[in-house]
Design an enzyme around this catalytic site. Sequence first.
Site, PDB file in Angstrom:
ATOM      1  CG  ASP A 177      -1.985   1.331   1.428  1.00 50.36           C
ATOM      2  OD1 ASP A 177      -1.610   2.223   0.464  1.00 50.36           O
ATOM      3  OD2 ASP A 177      -2.984   1.088   1.952  1.00 50.36           O
ATOM      4  CG  HIS A 178       0.994   4.145  -3.230  1.00 50.72           C
ATOM      5  ND1 HIS A 178      -0.046   3.666  -3.921  1.00 50.72           N
ATOM      6  CD2 HIS A 178       1.050   5.588  -3.208  1.00 50.72           C
ATOM      7  CE1 HIS A 178      -0.960   4.419  -4.068  1.00 50.72           C
ATOM      8  NE2 HIS A 178      -0.342   5.693  -3.616  1.00 50.72           N
ATOM      9  CG  HIS A 240      -4.820   3.990  -0.732  1.00 55.28           C
ATOM     10  ND1 HIS A 240      -3.720   3.068  -0.456  1.00 55.28           N
ATOM     11  CD2 HIS A 240      -4.938   4.271  -1.722  1.00 55.28           C
ATOM     12  CE1 HIS A 240      -3.198   2.891  -1.927  1.00 55.28           C
ATOM     13  NE2 HIS A 240      -4.058   3.636  -2.315  1.00 55.28           N
TER      14      HIS A 240
END
Length: 486
Positions: A177-178, A240
């Site tokens: 999950d960037h 996110h």
Amino acid sequence: MAQIIPVAPFDYVVFGGTGDLATRKLLPALFHRDFDGQIPAGARIFAISRKDFDAAAYVAFVKSALGSSLAGADAAAVWRRFSARLHHVTLDAQSDAGWERLASALGPPTGHVRVFYLATSPQFYGPIARRLGQAGLAGDDARLVVEKPIGSDLASARRINDDIGAVFAESQIYRIDHYLGKEAVQNLIAMRFANSLFEPLWNSLWIDHVQITVAETVGLEGRAGYYDTAGAVRDMVQNHLLQLTCLVAMEPPQTLSADAVRDEKLKILRALDPLGDGAVVRGQYGAGAIAGTAVPGYAQELATGVPSRTETFVAMRLGIANWRWAGVPFYLRTGKRMARKASEIVVQFKPVPHSIFGAGAGLLANRLVVRLQPDEGITLRLMTKEPGPGGLRLRSVPLDLSFADTFSTRFPEAYERLLMDVVRGNPTLFMRRDEVEAAWSWIGPAILAWERGSEAPKSYVAGGWGPAAATALIERDGRTWHEELA
């Protein structure tokens, strides 16, 4: 100056190596790590795709994709080194044929870490993992990186996790999950647990509510096929926004070890109250204008001619059933075609219990804003006296920490940090299987109810802040969204 810590030699094998994610994020991230001297000699990068590239054609393709990253004499010198690392293997990842070409290109095991990054549709995660195992490429030095979303509901997430888990051990799997790699997110952890100032106040006694916003100005960006089957909830909330919620709300972990941090995040996911009636607003953008430029509505961008019930905006009010956060609402929202691009966390403190300054003093409660993008930084708003004679006049002013102004260095993109964390074998910023499934367990019933119901998302004008119902959602509680206060 930031300290650059080299990593051990590695092979990065990117399935979907000529696709959008690889060209926009992964390859630039690896190039910048090479530019900063973090990638050692002997490291190799393999792109796997169905394109019939020879070595020279693939190098030219990557050079074009890097674009402005190659500006300057220093970048040109690094490019010569980086381009020598690049390899392309033509392979249809959906077929059982041709995997011997990949095994031959990689060669026998050398003790280097081999990272297999699946920049593909999630439906291919299991089959690719199985074929890697059959080709003898899933050894102890192998690591598997998979992108969100992990499935489209709890059942599909479990199937994917079962399929990749049948080949790779959980310790070898990195669910990326960037957002968790962003500098401001890392500073949220530092702010909470490296300063004694905030932790005594980080609870329902002192905090009125929390807002988390991820707003985008872009529309579909050529992702219509994916986005119309996912929507804002699957694309953004399930991963996110819930991960950011966990970092704000979690208890202090015993250490920063991967499992200690992820254990605390899991507790938050399991403590989320079920979404009640009226707790969620779903929207879909219509035509409008952003920064003076006219943009089409979602239906026009989709161009199918068939009405879509996919949400491009969602706002929700959630609660956390534990002692620290009981009674403190968390307001989450995300949307496309919003007024401006902004990702931020707002912690709104309660007002002082009694004002000694009179009814007209304009006393505002303290507010902490963590800006994730753009202009990463932290702002704490405090009440202070305006200078000058003639009485005591108060004003809310910011104590502002701008990372760009404070640290004279280029901020690495989130993927730069995360790609190197995989090589290091540090899974702290990656999701564990039980986290993914806990998030789906919570949001899944609401998604199913929407899909079975007949209510369409509420329309909003592109370039605004979502449908009016989203404003009503928070104003019913006597609060307002942050941009309306700014």
